[in-house]
Design a protein around this motif. Structure first.
Motif, PDB file in Angstrom:
ATOM      1  N   UNK A   1       1.124  -1.134  -0.095  1.00 32.18           N
ATOM      2  CA  UNK A   1      -0.086  -0.101  -0.308  1.00 32.18           C
ATOM      3  C   UNK A   1       0.799   1.241   0.118  1.00 32.18           C
ATOM      4  N   UNK A   2       0.507   2.156  -1.017  1.00 36.09           N
ATOM      5  CA  UNK A   2       1.585   3.234  -0.858  1.00 36.09           C
ATOM      6  C   UNK A   2       0.439   4.543  -0.587  1.00 36.09           C
ATOM      7  N   UNK A   3       1.099   5.366   0.326  1.00 38.69           N
ATOM      8  CA  UNK A   3       0.126   6.393   0.808  1.00 38.69           C
ATOM      9  C   UNK A   3       1.094   7.713   0.173  1.00 38.69           C
TER      10      UNK A   3
ATOM     11  N   UNK B   1      -5.748   9.699   5.565  1.00 35.94           N
ATOM     12  CA  UNK B   1      -4.768   8.814   5.572  1.00 35.94           C
ATOM     13  C   UNK B   1      -4.894   7.448   6.419  1.00 35.94           C
ATOM     14  N   UNK B   2      -5.558   7.770   7.533  1.00 36.86           N
ATOM     15  CA  UNK B   2      -5.822   6.822   8.732  1.00 36.86           C
ATOM     16  C   UNK B   2      -6.946   5.698   7.948  1.00 36.86           C
ATOM     17  N   UNK B   3      -7.889   6.539   7.252  1.00 40.39           N
ATOM     18  CA  UNK B   3      -8.819   5.625   6.670  1.00 40.39           C
ATOM     19  C   UNK B   3      -8.341   4.709   5.631  1.00 40.39           C
TER      20      UNK B   3
ATOM     21  N   UNK C   1       0.815  -6.277   2.357  1.00 37.42           N
ATOM     22  CA  UNK C   1       1.834  -6.863   3.122  1.00 37.42           C
ATOM     23  C   UNK C   1       2.512  -5.906   3.928  1.00 37.42           C
ATOM     24  N   UNK C   2       2.577  -4.618   3.304  1.00 35.79           N
ATOM     25  CA  UNK C   2       3.238  -3.444   4.180  1.00 35.79           C
ATOM     26  C   UNK C   2       2.754  -2.129   3.494  1.00 35.79           C
ATOM     27  N   UNK C   3       3.013  -0.948   4.217  1.00 39.50           N
ATOM     28  CA  UNK C   3       2.676   0.213   3.694  1.00 39.50           C
ATOM     29  C   UNK C   3       4.117   1.011   3.382  1.00 39.50           C
ATOM     30  N   UNK C   4       3.832   1.777   2.553  1.00 38.61           N
ATOM     31  CA  UNK C   4       5.032   2.626   1.973  1.00 38.61           C
ATOM     32  C   UNK C   4       4.676   4.075   1.663  1.00 38.61           C
ATOM     33  N   UNK C   5       5.512   5.274   1.923  1.00 40.05           N
ATOM     34  CA  UNK C   5       5.308   6.484   1.288  1.00 40.05           C
ATOM     35  C   UNK C   5       5.103   7.448   2.380  1.00 40.05           C
TER      36      UNK C   5
ATOM     37  N   UNK D   1      -1.099   8.050   9.903  1.00 38.07           N
ATOM     38  CA  UNK D   1      -0.835   6.667   9.264  1.00 38.07           C
ATOM     39  C   UNK D   1       0.019   5.702  10.157  1.00 38.07           C
ATOM     40  N   UNK D   2       0.960   6.169  10.815  1.00 42.17           N
ATOM     41  CA  UNK D   2       1.830   5.399  11.544  1.00 42.17           C
ATOM     42  C   UNK D   2       0.844   4.775  12.815  1.00 42.17           C
TER      43      UNK D   2
END
Length: 370
Positions: A21-23, A74-76, A87-91, A101-102
């Motif tokens: 997932x990319x934010x 971002x949280x949503x 698998x993971x978040x990035x960005x 987000x964190x």
């Protein structure tokens, strides 16, 4: 060309790909140009990972969500991406957004490699799930303060908008400068128009004005007002957050935008990997890549290595942070626990103070390295 974010529900959820997932801020009021560069770096590295065989025979897929500089959005997005099975978040570029987000990633047990946000307190408490590539604000801004002191400046004014990020920056500058004879005068942009900022600068006898403000506005209007005020002909304008890094700064301000020192997270000279990636990013963006594009590329490079080496389940990714040792575009990337920082931190990426050359505003000059 950059591909647009996939519409919700259109991503593959059948396990045929490994998803990250990319934010990214892609619409206003987010810093859209920074988001475009960040996404270009992320996408380039995904393409190269897939050209090299993907992850255990599966393609790596980027699932992009636009944060628009909105912490709630971002949280949503983190909640949605977790449900989709990434698998993971990035960005993420904006510090306050990355902080939101964190917090959600930590609550959900979802690994998050933050690319660009620098706020020291990225999380309120220590977390095993979050790692960061960008240097902490306290590290970079102290280097910037040292540059100002070395140039003979002791009377600093900051034109600041209300924000946790800007308030943190003011505190870092004040704490670092005060023991060395420096003073920081804060000008509240919530109450002062650009012309009033000029009057306050004259009264404060400041030799430097730091723009702790959004781009294009009010930063552009303040620069224009100060440049046109004869009383302030000798004042230095600075922008530690990096607003002049992007081409729109030069487009908006022309010659007025030159000679404004800012922070950039690149080495003095790129190695072979960095030089190759710079060429590819320049072609992708049709302009010189910013340090943010390199941060995006390095983010996926790290995650691809982790996924290949330790597996694609979230627990394995989380446990891998202290074992990471990956060649990035700006140096060897390793994560450690750094005093005062609650996430796994690359300590430290290269830091420069640069400006746009007044003789050639399209060219950047290195003024100081830390």
């Amino acid at each position: 060309m950059n591909t647009p974010p996939s519409p919700a529900g259109m991503e593959r959820t059948d396990g045929s790909s490994v998803q990250i997932g990319a934010l990214v801020p892609l619409t206003r009021p987010g810093w859209v140009e920074a988001g475009r560069h960040l996404l270009a770096g992320l996408e380039l590295a995904v393409r190269e990972a897939n050209d090299a065989g993907g992850i255990a025979g599966k393609p790596l897929e980027l699932v992009v969500r636009d944060t628009a500089a909105d912490p709630q959005r971002a949280a949503a997005a983190v909640d949605e991406l977790a449900r989709l099975g990434v698998a993971a978040l990035a960005g993420e570029y904006h510090s306050v957004v990355a902080r939101a987000a964190a917090a959600r990633a930590d609550a959900l047990g979802l690994p998050f490699l933050c690319s660009s946000a620098v706020l020291d307190a990225l999380t309120e408490q220590s977390t095993a799930y979050v790692a960061r590539l960008a240097p902490a604000q306290s590290h970079g801004w102290r280097i910037y303060a040292d540059y100002l002191l070395g140039a003979g400046h002791r009377r600093i004014a900051v034109a600041a908008q209300p924000s946790l990020y800007w308030a943190s920056g003011v505190r870092i500058l004040r704490d670092h400068l005060a023991p060395r004879g420096g003073t920081v005068t804060e000008l509240d942009l919530g109450a002062l128009a650009p012309t009033a900022v000029c009057d306050e600068l004259v009264g404060a006898r400041a030799t430097v004005l730091l723009l702790l403000a959004g781009h294009p506005e009010p930063a552009v209007s303040i620069v224009k007002s100060v440049r046109r005020d004869r009383r302030l002909a000798e004042i230095v304008i600075g922008a530690p957050a990096g607003q002049p890094e992007f081409a729109t700064w030069a487009t908006s301000l022309g010659d007025d935008g030159a000679g404004i020192p800012f922070l950039r997270y690149l080495p003095e000279r790129l190695g072979p990997l960095g030089a190759r990636v710079e060429t590819a990013l320049r072609e992708r963006l049709a302009e010189a890549p910013s340090f943010v594009a390199f941060e995006g590329y390095d983010t996926i490079t790290v995650l691809a290595d982790v996924l290949r080496s330790y597996g694609t389940d979230r627990a394995s990714i989380t446990e891998s942070w202290p074992r990471v040792s990956v060649e990035g575009t700006r140096g060897q990337i390793r994560f450690s626990r750094t005093p005062g920082i609650n996430v796994w931190q690359w300590a430290w990426p290269p830091v420069q103070v640069v400006d746009r050359d007044p003789a050639r505003p399209d060219r950047l000059r290195i003024l100081h390295t830390g």
